[in-house]
Design an enzyme around this catalytic site. Structure first.
Site, mmCIF file in Angstrom:
data_model
loop_
_atom_site.group_PDB
_atom_site.id
_atom_site.type_symbol
_atom_site.label_atom_id
_atom_site.label_comp_id
_atom_site.label_asym_id
_atom_site.label_seq_id
_atom_site.Cartn_x
_atom_site.Cartn_y
_atom_site.Cartn_z
ATOM 1 N N GLU A 271 14.350 3.325 -3.542
ATOM 2 C CA GLU A 271 15.062 4.404 -3.599
ATOM 3 C C GLU A 271 16.649 4.235 -3.602
ATOM 4 O OE1 GLU A 271 13.075 8.167 -2.237
ATOM 5 O OE2 GLU A 271 11.477 7.921 -3.220
ATOM 6 N N GLU B 111 5.260 5.538 -5.502
ATOM 7 C CA GLU B 111 5.278 6.532 -4.356
ATOM 8 C C GLU B 111 4.754 7.838 -5.229
ATOM 9 O OE1 GLU B 111 8.004 7.218 -1.407
ATOM 10 O OE2 GLU B 111 8.116 5.120 -1.170
HETATM 11 C C1 BGC Z 1 10.667 7.582 0.700
HETATM 12 C C2 BGC Z 1 9.805 7.729 1.901
HETATM 13 C C3 BGC Z 1 9.541 9.131 2.597
HETATM 14 C C4 BGC Z 1 8.993 9.762 1.192
HETATM 15 C C5 BGC Z 1 8.687 11.336 1.632
HETATM 16 C C6 BGC Z 1 10.318 8.974 -0.154
HETATM 17 O O1 BGC Z 1 11.803 9.255 -0.747
HETATM 18 O O2 BGC Z 1 10.540 6.429 -0.081
HETATM 19 O O3 BGC Z 1 10.224 6.705 2.868
HETATM 20 O O4 BGC Z 1 8.771 8.865 3.298
HETATM 21 O O5 BGC Z 1 9.943 9.874 0.188
HETATM 22 O O6 BGC Z 1 10.081 11.814 2.025
#
Ligand code: BGC
Length: 441
Positions: A160, A356
């Protein structure tokens, strides 16, 4: 759709589809005394920067408990585990040995290691405003791939870069705390250059499967008014195109290249490095953003807060459940985003992996998390049906962890962590995901 009942059987994904979970080094490892300091250690020491006043010095103590955590992965039955390598740890004596042990443990458990090489924990003393940081990154990547490349097949360069630029350098709510607004753009360019140089370093070491994890989300105009639509379009450029266009098309969105550091010739030459072909494209998705014209004051919506003085404002997305973080739950945003990426980039878009997706909720019987994940897995399948080449889905996150500026107050894990004892307890969502993965075999 969000309304679809989770009692309907989940659709079948193609054979070979990769099911996994993600974590990052700074958020789980702890053992801060066994590595150099990162910008996040420096930031967390400043008063008031982390909401609960905590630091990641111990976090989940994964550094010492990685065997237990790999056993949890094995119990989950996932194909792959996305973790990140801490650059400050690799800089420290014996630091790389830890990843050696972790990768061995994963391989022995039959879980494919998928390391991300930068997940925001820049060594203290380095600065993404400096062009040289990109070359330093590539040197570090060469060291890591030389050591782990015999067992690691899949690599992700950055996590990101959009959030890191925006929160860390433009707004200052994340480390290193820069409040540069649009003067933060060099940070974007230098991370992109670092990515391109890292891809070359990985290829030179024989790596065959290389990608990046970018955040994306639909940007919805607050209304049909031209001013709102224009503002939303600009926000879309910053979130969805600032990184993807150079990576996939070899050019910056209109009007942005001129703002980057250096002569036009140098930027052109850098773009050739940045656009090195990729084998996969990682997408992190949490929620869409509703964006409107600037309103001359701070704005807040969907868990995002923006200062005044920007050419856009954010607004709540009404009529949706929200997570404990205040983020709206919009599974169909994932379908929209993926089909949109497919339309925008066509055959320049490599096979996509959701690197993610997840949500913060309290409790061990986390039915809300199950509903969130269920809805998003169905939405993902709809994107596949619509013809987007998606090859994998990683839940954020395996463990409750250090959630950056929120400290330990937000729990994203399939596994609960008691931060007094570091005891791990699988939640209902862990069992749900385990059953999903089994049923897909
Ligand atoms: C990030 C993580 C973070 C998650 C929740 C993402 O933007 O890569 O490190 O914990 O979001 O906020």
């Amino acid at each position: 759709m969000a309304t679809e009942s989770s009692t309907d059987p989940l659709p079948r994904f193609p054979d070979g589809f990769l099911w996994g979970v993600s974590t990052s080094a700074h958020q789980i490892e702890g053992a801060a005394g066994l590595r150099e300091r990162s910008v996040w250690d420096v930031f967390a020491d400043l008063p008031g920067r982390i909401k609960d006043g905590s630091t990641a010095a111990v976090a989940c103590d994964h550094y010492h408990r990685y065997r237990e955590d790999v056993a949890l992965l094995a119990g989950l039955g996932v194909d792959a585990y996305r973790f990140s390598v801490s650059w400050p740890r690799v800089n420290s004596p014996g630091g790389l040995d830890f990843y050696d042990r972790l990768v061995d443990e994963l391989c022995a458990a039959g879980v494919r290691p998928v390391p991300t090489l930068f997940h925001w924990d820049l060594p203290a003393g380095l600065d993404w405003l400096e062009r040289d940081t990109a070359s330093r990154f590539a040197e570090y990547v060469s060291v890591v791939v030389r050591r782990l490349g015999d067992r690691v097949g899949t690599w992700l360069t950055l996590n990101e870069p959009a959030e890191h630029t925006l929160l860390g350098h433009a707004l200052g709510t994340h480390a290193p705390g820069g409040k540069l607004l649009f003067d933060a753009l060099p940070v974007a360019h230098h991370q992109l250059l670092a990515h391109g140089l890292a891809v070359r370093a990985l290829r030179a070491a024989g790596a065959g499967d290389v990608g990046i994890a970018n955040s994306h989300g639909p940007t919805w105009p607050a209304s049909d008014r031209a001013a709102d639509r224009e503002a939303a379009e600009f926000y879309d450029v910053l979130l969805n195109r600032l990184f993807a266009d150079p990576l996939l098309l070899g050019r910056y969105p209109e009007g942005v290249g001129e703002l980057m550091p250096g002569s036009a010739e140098r930027i052109e030459a850098d773009l050739k490095v940045i656009a090195e072909p990729l084998d996969r494209y990682g997408v992190n998705y949490y929620a869409p953003t509703r964006v409107g014209a600037p309103q001359g004051a701070e704005s807040e919506g969907g868990g995002v807060r923006l200062p005044a003085g920007l050419p856009f404002s954010v607004h709540p997305i009404e009529g949706r459940p929200v997570t404990d973080f205040g983020w709206p739950v919009v599974p169909e945003g994932l379908t929209e985003l993926l089909t949109g990426l497919g339309e925008r980039y066509g055959d320049r878009l490599p096979p996509v992996v959701i690197t993610e997706n997840g949500c913060s909720y309290e409790g061990l019987d986390d039915q809300d998390r199950i509903a969130y994940l269920d809805g998003h897995v169905r939405a993902l399948h709809r994107a596949l049906e619509a013809g987007v080449d998606v090859r994998g889905y990683f839940v954020w996150s395996l463990l409750d962890n250090f959630e950056w500026a929120e400290g330990y107050a937000r729990r994203f894990g399939l596994v609960h962590v008691d931060f007094a004892t570091r005891t791990r307890t699988p939640k209902a969502s862990y069992r749900w995901f385990r059953d999903l993965v089994r049923a897909q075999r």
